[in-house]
Design a protein around this motif. Sequence first.
Motif, PDB file in Angstrom:
ATOM      1  N   GLU A 208      53.816  19.899  74.603  1.00 51.71           N
ATOM      2  CA  GLU A 208      52.482  19.851  75.204  1.00 51.71           C
ATOM      3  C   GLU A 208      52.516  20.346  76.647  1.00 51.71           C
ATOM      4  O   GLU A 208      51.618  21.073  77.092  1.00 51.71           O
ATOM      5  N   ILE A 209      53.544  19.941  77.374  1.00 52.61           N
ATOM      6  CA  ILE A 209      53.673  20.359  78.770  1.00 52.61           C
ATOM      7  C   ILE A 209      53.877  21.869  78.852  1.00 52.61           C
ATOM      8  O   ILE A 209      53.244  22.562  79.658  1.00 52.61           O
ATOM      9  N   GLU A 210      54.753  22.384  77.996  1.00 55.76           N
ATOM     10  CA  GLU A 210      55.038  23.818  78.010  1.00 55.76           C
ATOM     11  C   GLU A 210      53.787  24.632  77.703  1.00 55.76           C
ATOM     12  O   GLU A 210      53.545  25.673  78.326  1.00 55.76           O
ATOM     13  N   THR A 211      52.982  24.147  76.784  1.00 50.72           N
ATOM     14  CA  THR A 211      51.743  24.853  76.447  1.00 50.72           C
ATOM     15  C   THR A 211      50.808  24.946  77.652  1.00 50.72           C
ATOM     16  O   THR A 211      50.256  26.012  77.945  1.00 50.72           O
ATOM     17  N   VAL A 212      50.651  23.819  78.361  1.00 52.14           N
ATOM     18  CA  VAL A 212      49.774  23.824  79.535  1.00 52.14           C
ATOM     19  C   VAL A 212      50.313  24.757  80.614  1.00 52.14           C
ATOM     20  O   VAL A 212      49.555  25.520  81.230  1.00 52.14           O
ATOM     21  N   ILE A 213      51.614  24.721  80.844  1.00 53.13           N
ATOM     22  CA  ILE A 213      52.213  25.588  81.876  1.00 53.13           C
ATOM     23  C   ILE A 213      51.942  27.057  81.562  1.00 53.13           C
ATOM     24  O   ILE A 213      51.522  27.833  82.426  1.00 53.13           O
ATOM     25  N   GLN A 214      52.179  27.444  80.315  1.00 52.04           N
ATOM     26  CA  GLN A 214      51.980  28.845  79.936  1.00 52.04           C
ATOM     27  C   GLN A 214      50.511  29.232  79.968  1.00 52.04           C
ATOM     28  O   GLN A 214      50.159  30.336  80.398  1.00 52.04           O
ATOM     29  N   ASP A 215      49.640  28.325  79.513  1.00 50.46           N
ATOM     30  CA  ASP A 215      48.212  28.620  79.533  1.00 50.46           C
ATOM     31  C   ASP A 215      47.678  28.757  80.958  1.00 50.46           C
ATOM     32  O   ASP A 215      46.669  29.431  81.188  1.00 50.46           O
ATOM     33  N   THR A 216      48.342  28.127  81.911  1.00 49.69           N
ATOM     34  CA  THR A 216      47.945  28.246  83.311  1.00 49.69           C
ATOM     35  C   THR A 216      48.245  29.630  83.865  1.00 49.69           C
ATOM     36  O   THR A 216      47.597  30.078  84.811  1.00 49.69           O
ATOM     37  N   GLY A 217      49.245  30.290  83.292  1.00 48.56           N
ATOM     38  CA  GLY A 217      49.583  31.634  83.762  1.00 48.56           C
ATOM     39  C   GLY A 217      51.029  31.816  84.166  1.00 48.56           C
ATOM     40  O   GLY A 217      51.441  32.917  84.537  1.00 48.56           O
ATOM     41  N   PHE A 218      51.836  30.746  84.102  1.00 45.93           N
ATOM     42  CA  PHE A 218      53.253  30.855  84.416  1.00 45.93           C
ATOM     43  C   PHE A 218      54.023  31.456  83.246  1.00 45.93           C
ATOM     44  O   PHE A 218      53.613  31.360  82.089  1.00 45.93           O
ATOM     45  N   GLU A 219      55.168  32.053  83.554  1.00 45.68           N
ATOM     46  CA  GLU A 219      56.163  32.362  82.539  1.00 45.68           C
ATOM     47  C   GLU A 219      57.273  31.325  82.654  1.00 45.68           C
ATOM     48  O   GLU A 219      57.808  31.098  83.744  1.00 45.68           O
ATOM     49  N   ILE A 220      57.605  30.673  81.552  1.00 47.84           N
ATOM     50  CA  ILE A 220      58.694  29.702  81.555  1.00 47.84           C
ATOM     51  C   ILE A 220      60.013  30.426  81.314  1.00 47.84           C
ATOM     52  O   ILE A 220      60.197  31.104  80.307  1.00 47.84           O
ATOM     53  N   VAL A 221      60.930  30.272  82.257  1.00 47.24           N
ATOM     54  CA  VAL A 221      62.220  30.942  82.194  1.00 47.24           C
ATOM     55  C   VAL A 221      63.258  30.071  81.488  1.00 47.24           C
ATOM     56  O   VAL A 221      64.116  30.559  80.763  1.00 47.24           O
ATOM     57  N   ASN A 222      63.155  28.762  81.712  1.00 50.44           N
ATOM     58  CA  ASN A 222      64.170  27.857  81.175  1.00 50.44           C
ATOM     59  C   ASN A 222      63.595  26.463  81.029  1.00 50.44           C
ATOM     60  O   ASN A 222      62.771  26.033  81.835  1.00 50.44           O
ATOM     61  N   GLN A 223      64.043  25.759  79.976  1.00 51.34           N
ATOM     62  CA  GLN A 223      63.701  24.350  79.810  1.00 51.34           C
ATOM     63  C   GLN A 223      64.990  23.604  79.493  1.00 51.34           C
ATOM     64  O   GLN A 223      65.786  24.056  78.673  1.00 51.34           O
TER      65      GLN A 223
END
Length: 430
Positions: free
Chosen positions: A332-347
Amino acid sequence: MADMTIADMIRLFVDDTGQVNVRAFDGSQFGPEDAPLHLVIRNSRAIYYLIDHPNDLGLARAYLQGDIASSELVPGDPYEVLKRLVGLKGSLHRPDPIGLAKALATVAKHGVKHPVAPSIEGPSRLRRITEGLLPHTKAGDAATVSYHYDQSNEFYRLFLGPSMTYTCAVFNTPDDTLEEAEERKLNLVLDKLGVKAGDRLLDIGCGWGSMEVLAARRGIHVLGVTLSKKQVEWAQDWIKREGLEELAEVRLMDYRDVPEDGFDAICSVGMMEHVGFKHYPSYFKEILGKLKPNGTLLNHQITRTQSTEGKTAGQFIDRYIFPGGELASPGEIETVIQDTGFEIVNQENLRQHYALTLHHWNKNLQDHWDDAVAMIGEPKARLWGLYIAGSALNFELNNIQIHQFLCVKPGKTGTDTYPLRPWWVRAAKR
């Protein structure tokens, strides 16, 4: 109809598998005397607490008041007792209606009572709302942070140690010292962010300033914000002692009120638990706006294991530890981060590391138990031991996790400015 004993009432809910012995104030006994776990119910108040709140809140109230005790209990560290109690889950069963009615009749015969909650208990959700402290508003957040963090700084130092770092450490081996592991975590955050001397870093929820001191030592210009007055006092004094005023600053400020932008990097370490799930989009949008293009974000927060679980904390955590605290799942957190406009590099999931961290904290609390009781009183010292031990067990059981999300704000041509392979792995081994 004869009254039921306390032991009879326990049998309504628990099979006698020989794993626990309970002695009650009425002289009755449940389970064999050679059981590995021994509990004592000292008075009727414990029963009334459990009738009012047959959950973690009722049990916590009875324990904090000393109404329930155990011979296996180490002062300040109920971990082993909690672990054995969790092991009894398989022996729980539904009570038969006739037996339950008889138990309630026995209690009613002695009078309907609602014992006063321990004086250290915080207000309920309803009361906070009626007092105008709406959850996850600026006023509500300020009150929540003050309730939890504005204890004695010296008390926190008793169990956090000299690093004064109140988040998950990072261990190379279980034999690492807490101080080594906490410094490794701080360095890992900075290394993941890729910040270097001369860069500008914003630390949201900066605590007592450990990140500010370490970042400034590396030549990074760092601004930390927190809503705790006690933390600001400690951090500012620490920065001054280190002679780092030209590079490090800590303000008593809501992150939403930070006027600066154009930061090279932002970290939020152990703060998201206070934000509230519905506010995640606005939270990450606020951060996105404060970063320069290709700036990095390291978001470090406790998570639920699954998205099907509720977001709100149990009544014990809500009343005593983090009023209004909420947790979401990593997906859920990752979805919000990406929808905000960030690119996730690592989790990265650091669940095991937090369990180790918490055991170090509880050992420190045990070692300084008398000092802790003298500073804040025995009920509140018991509370912190219960909270830390229960958290360690929940991390070990994978009921909760902790994740770091490393993100990049895209520039006009995308986010191809970070290295092809993780650049922090070698540095994190120190």
